[in-house]
Write a protein that holds these residues in place. Structure first.
Motif, PDB file in Angstrom:
ATOM      1  N   VAL A  21     -32.868 -26.352  14.331  1.00 60.43           N
ATOM      2  CA  VAL A  21     -33.727 -25.695  15.001  1.00 60.43           C
ATOM      3  C   VAL A  21     -33.711 -24.077  14.471  1.00 60.43           C
ATOM      4  O   VAL A  21     -32.551 -23.555  14.431  1.00 60.43           O
ATOM      5  N   HIS A  22     -34.781 -23.780  14.102  1.00 60.26           N
ATOM      6  CA  HIS A  22     -34.885 -22.256  13.849  1.00 60.26           C
ATOM      7  C   HIS A  22     -35.063 -21.472  14.997  1.00 60.26           C
ATOM      8  O   HIS A  22     -34.585 -20.294  14.960  1.00 60.26           O
ATOM      9  N   HIS A  23     -35.809 -21.878  16.209  1.00 58.78           N
ATOM     10  CA  HIS A  23     -35.997 -20.967  17.277  1.00 58.78           C
ATOM     11  C   HIS A  23     -34.557 -20.569  17.807  1.00 58.78           C
ATOM     12  O   HIS A  23     -33.708 -21.074  17.979  1.00 58.78           O
ATOM     13  N   ARG A  24     -34.717 -19.267  18.000  1.00 59.16           N
ATOM     14  CA  ARG A  24     -33.734 -18.287  18.355  1.00 59.16           C
ATOM     15  C   ARG A  24     -32.248 -18.464  17.898  1.00 59.16           C
ATOM     16  O   ARG A  24     -31.226 -18.033  18.264  1.00 59.16           O
ATOM     17  N   GLN A  25     -32.301 -18.528  16.754  1.00 64.39           N
ATOM     18  CA  GLN A  25     -31.098 -18.531  15.686  1.00 64.39           C
ATOM     19  C   GLN A  25     -30.741 -16.908  15.627  1.00 64.39           C
ATOM     20  O   GLN A  25     -29.504 -16.647  15.527  1.00 64.39           O
ATOM     21  N   GLU A  26     -31.549 -15.971  15.685  1.00 65.06           N
ATOM     22  CA  GLU A  26     -31.304 -14.861  15.432  1.00 65.06           C
ATOM     23  C   GLU A  26     -30.666 -14.097  16.883  1.00 65.06           C
ATOM     24  O   GLU A  26     -30.246 -12.766  16.765  1.00 65.06           O
ATOM     25  N   ALA A  76     -24.804 -17.864  15.132  1.00 61.45           N
ATOM     26  CA  ALA A  76     -23.886 -17.349  14.026  1.00 61.45           C
ATOM     27  C   ALA A  76     -22.538 -18.088  13.895  1.00 61.45           C
ATOM     28  O   ALA A  76     -21.702 -18.082  12.991  1.00 61.45           O
ATOM     29  N   GLY A  77     -22.186 -18.313  15.249  1.00 65.49           N
ATOM     30  CA  GLY A  77     -20.535 -18.631  15.414  1.00 65.49           C
ATOM     31  C   GLY A  77     -20.199 -20.239  15.017  1.00 65.49           C
ATOM     32  O   GLY A  77     -19.044 -20.499  15.061  1.00 65.49           O
ATOM     33  N   ILE A  78     -21.432 -20.972  14.715  1.00 67.45           N
ATOM     34  CA  ILE A  78     -21.301 -22.241  14.461  1.00 67.45           C
ATOM     35  C   ILE A  78     -20.772 -22.604  13.137  1.00 67.45           C
ATOM     36  O   ILE A  78     -21.213 -21.941  12.177  1.00 67.45           O
ATOM     37  N   SER A  79     -19.855 -23.425  13.134  1.00 67.44           N
ATOM     38  CA  SER A  79     -19.306 -23.724  11.679  1.00 67.44           C
ATOM     39  C   SER A  79     -20.026 -24.479  10.663  1.00 67.44           C
ATOM     40  O   SER A  79     -20.937 -25.164  11.190  1.00 67.44           O
ATOM     41  N   GLU A  80     -19.877 -24.310   9.606  1.00 67.88           N
ATOM     42  CA  GLU A  80     -20.676 -24.731   8.543  1.00 67.88           C
ATOM     43  C   GLU A  80     -20.301 -26.271   8.485  1.00 67.88           C
ATOM     44  O   GLU A  80     -21.241 -27.087   8.273  1.00 67.88           O
ATOM     45  N   GLU A  81     -19.214 -26.786   9.042  1.00 69.04           N
ATOM     46  CA  GLU A  81     -18.761 -28.189   8.948  1.00 69.04           C
ATOM     47  C   GLU A  81     -19.618 -28.926   9.928  1.00 69.04           C
ATOM     48  O   GLU A  81     -20.108 -30.079   9.610  1.00 69.04           O
ATOM     49  N   ILE A  82     -19.976 -28.219  11.055  1.00 69.62           N
ATOM     50  CA  ILE A  82     -20.930 -28.762  12.146  1.00 69.62           C
ATOM     51  C   ILE A  82     -22.424 -28.725  11.469  1.00 69.62           C
ATOM     52  O   ILE A  82     -23.121 -29.731  11.477  1.00 69.62           O
ATOM     53  N   LYS A  83     -22.762 -27.526  10.877  1.00 72.82           N
ATOM     54  CA  LYS A  83     -24.364 -27.319  10.532  1.00 72.82           C
ATOM     55  C   LYS A  83     -24.660 -28.562   9.231  1.00 72.82           C
ATOM     56  O   LYS A  83     -25.689 -29.180   9.238  1.00 72.82           O
ATOM     57  N   ASN A  84     -23.735 -28.811   8.505  1.00 75.04           N
ATOM     58  CA  ASN A  84     -23.634 -29.613   7.207  1.00 75.04           C
ATOM     59  C   ASN A  84     -23.728 -31.289   7.727  1.00 75.04           C
ATOM     60  O   ASN A  84     -24.088 -31.953   6.929  1.00 75.04           O
ATOM     61  N   GLN A  85     -23.544 -31.473   9.052  1.00 72.14           N
ATOM     62  CA  GLN A  85     -23.459 -33.082   9.527  1.00 72.14           C
ATOM     63  C   GLN A  85     -24.788 -33.218  10.192  1.00 72.14           C
ATOM     64  O   GLN A  85     -24.821 -34.537  10.518  1.00 72.14           O
TER      65      GLN A  85
END
Length: 191
Positions: A162-167, A148-157
């Motif tokens: 991976v979906h595993h353990r996102q929660e 949850a703390g990872i920036s959208e800037e990183i996610k968008n690049q």
């Protein structure tokens, strides 16, 4: 294994083999990863992180045999030391072998962690190569303790998340980092 777990492994393998970058959970913090033998993929991670490429990154391997494949002459007593460590520990070894040139330190060293996370172990074994593991943040910014703390800037690049353990919400900590010069000569870089 759940369907989601297997789907994440399959999708991650496809991206890694194509030279792409994944965002994935490790035995420490979430990481940006790529095939550690692919120089252009490694370059892309430096660009995503806005990090100077003279700063070497960590690679993850599945087991001790992988260390032996990628280090010229490791001191085998390191494995006994690591077995006693209470938290994940990354070791800087001299004499990196078979890895992307832009991944190793100027002195030819490489930082390797034998990963204990089941997802990472499966991914590395099925890829048949080590993967880069660097924190999923812009260089100089704080490391996210959870997905949850990872920036959208990183996610968008990245090419795959991976979906595993996102929660998971419990904050994760980075690994310890040591330079191994022999049993009685250990330099602690990060505890």
């Amino acid at each position: 294994m759940t369907f989601e777990f297997e789907e994440d492994i399959t999708n991650s393998l496809r991206i890694l083999k194509e030279g792409g970058v994944i965002l994935y959970p490790t035995d420490t913090v979430w990481g940006l990863g790529c095939d550690a033998t692919n120089a252009s993929a490694v370059k892309r991670i430096y660009e995503i992180k806005k990090r100077a490429d003279e700063k070497a990154m960590i690679i993850l391997v599945a087991d001790e045999r992988d260390v032996l494949k990628h280090v010229a002459s490791p001191d085998l007593s390191i494995f006994d030391y690591l077995a006693q460590r209470p938290k994940p520990t990354t070791v800087i070894y001299p004499g990196a072998l078979g890895l992307a040139d832009n991944l190793t330190g100027a002195d030819g060293s490489i930082a390797i962690r034998i990963c204990n996370d089941i997802f990472c172990k499966h991914l590395i074994k099925r890829l048949g190569k080590p993967i880069v593991s660097t924190s999923a943040n812009i260089s100089g910014q704080p490391t996210a303790g959870s997905f949850a703390g990872i920036s959208e800037e990183i996610k968008n690049q990245v090419d795959y998340i991976v979906h595993h353990r996102q929660e998971e919400t419990k904050p994760a900590q980075p690994s310890s980092i040591i330079k191994w010069n022999g049993e009685n000569d250990i330099t602690v870089i990060r505890d």
